[in-house]
Design a protein around this motif. Structure first.
Motif: not given
Length: 355
Positions: A140-141, A159-161, A190-194, A205-207
């Motif tokens: 997604f964007t 971004g990925v979790n 680093a992880p990004i929680p869903f 913060k993420i594209a």
């Protein structure tokens, strides 16, 4: 919406559960008060060696079979009390299992294969959870983003979790399939929680964000996120995403408990694959968003996976092969060493349109 909602498959008769014969209504099949499906569970495995199980499960649509079984009382009918906790990642779940803090976990195969192939952890896949379908995993964007095609992701952060996990693998496969060099795109270290990913995307913060359901539909409705690419294509079309895992020692120590867990789970898989309203109800009934609860509005539009019965070694081997293709494994890995022996449970008692 830009994505296709998967409609429920036609009813499939259960070979082991006579009460769920073809022709019964979807609402009755999934209701927690449905005495027919619950009373028809097989319970001839001997007494459970352990009656209370701590189970860590990723709260995504991939885990629908588990949540159906939990919601409909199928585990309880097998004499099992389930203490469910949402799993952040397969890596953390395995670490908890090795410490004896979790009995069973459900997470993505990429992380589990890494644990077995690289870290040589004694884990065993005891059942499959999901096979990806259209709309189930998406990049997604935001609507105001300048990124309109996959080529626009060059030098941008997706971004990925968790680093190097299933979302990463799906992303790089689709990027390469569409002529974008995966190394030209950035991924977080680093992880990004869903549950946090939609907000991070909206905040810039993420594209882009790579998300499964129900987080995908939530990001669309809450933040206006727009789909850039469906990940169900190319080398990862109909890709196996998630499975259920125990340690090999646990499987030897609690064989009857495992059989009872699988009997309830596989009926949950069966219902998930044929009864969309049942899946919606199970997720709506969970206790809070952190545990996977969704609103009726999200439940009505979220895309579903397919939910296979048993273990297909050839299918799971695809994951290891694609991991090797994209450098997540340095050498080829045969997944057979981490699969439950076929003699341990008779999956043929159940049937599925996707098995």
């Amino acid at each position: 919406m830009g994505r296709l909602r998967r409609t429920a498959a036609g009813a499939v008769a259960l070979t082991a559960v006579a009460g769920l014969a073809a022709g019964c209504s979807s609402s009755s099949a999934s209701s927690a008060g449905n005495n027919t499906s619950v009373s028809s569970l097989l319970t001839n495995f001997g007494p459970a060696e352990k009656g209370t199980l701590n189970v860590g499960v990723v709260p995504a649509m991939d885990s629908a079979g588990f949540f159906i079984a939990l919601h409909d009382g199928l585990f309880a009918r097998e004499g099992l009390k389930i203490n469910y906790s949402p799993a952040v990642s397969s890596e953390t779940a395995v670490a908890q299992q090795l410490k004896g803090q979790l009995d069973i976990s459900a997470g993505n195969y990429v992380s589990y294969i890494n644990e077995a192939a690289i870290d040589h952890q004694p884990i065993e896949v005891v059942a499959e959870a999901s096979i990806m379908q259209q709309g189930a995993q998406t990049i997604f964007t935001m609507p105001n983003s300048k990124i309109k095609t996959l080529s626009g992701l060059k030098n941008q952060l997706i971004g990925v979790n968790a680093p190097g996990n299933i979302e990463y693998l799906l992303d790089v496969s689709v990027l390469q399939e569409n002529g974008v060099t995966p190394t030209s795109v950035k991924f977080p270290k680093a992880p990004i929680p869903f549950p946090q990913m939609g907000q991070m995307l909206a905040d810039g913060k993420i594209a882009a964000a790579s998300m499964p359901e129900p987080f995908a539909s939530q990001a669309e409705q809450q933040f206006g996120a727009v789909p850039l690419a469906d990940l169900n294509q190319g080398a990862t079309a109909d890709f196996p995403v998630e499975g259920y895992v125990v340690t090999k020692q646990w499987a030897r120590q609690y064989p009857n408990t495992l059989k009872r867990f699988l009997a309830a789970l596989e009926l949950g898989q069966e219902i998930s694959d044929t009864d969309r309203p049942g899946v919606e109800q199970a997720f709506e009934a969970l206790n809070g968003p952190q545990n996977g609860q969704v609103s009726p509005g999200i439940a009505a539009v979220m895309a579903l996976d397919t939910y296979p019965i048993g273990i297909d070694a050839t299918r799971i081997q695809r994951v290891a092969d694609v991991m090797f293709q994209f450098g997540l494994l340095k050498t080829r890995f045969n997944v057979s060493s981490m699969l439950m022996p076929s003699s341990a449970f008779n999956f043929s008692r159940f049937s599925s349109s996707s098995s």
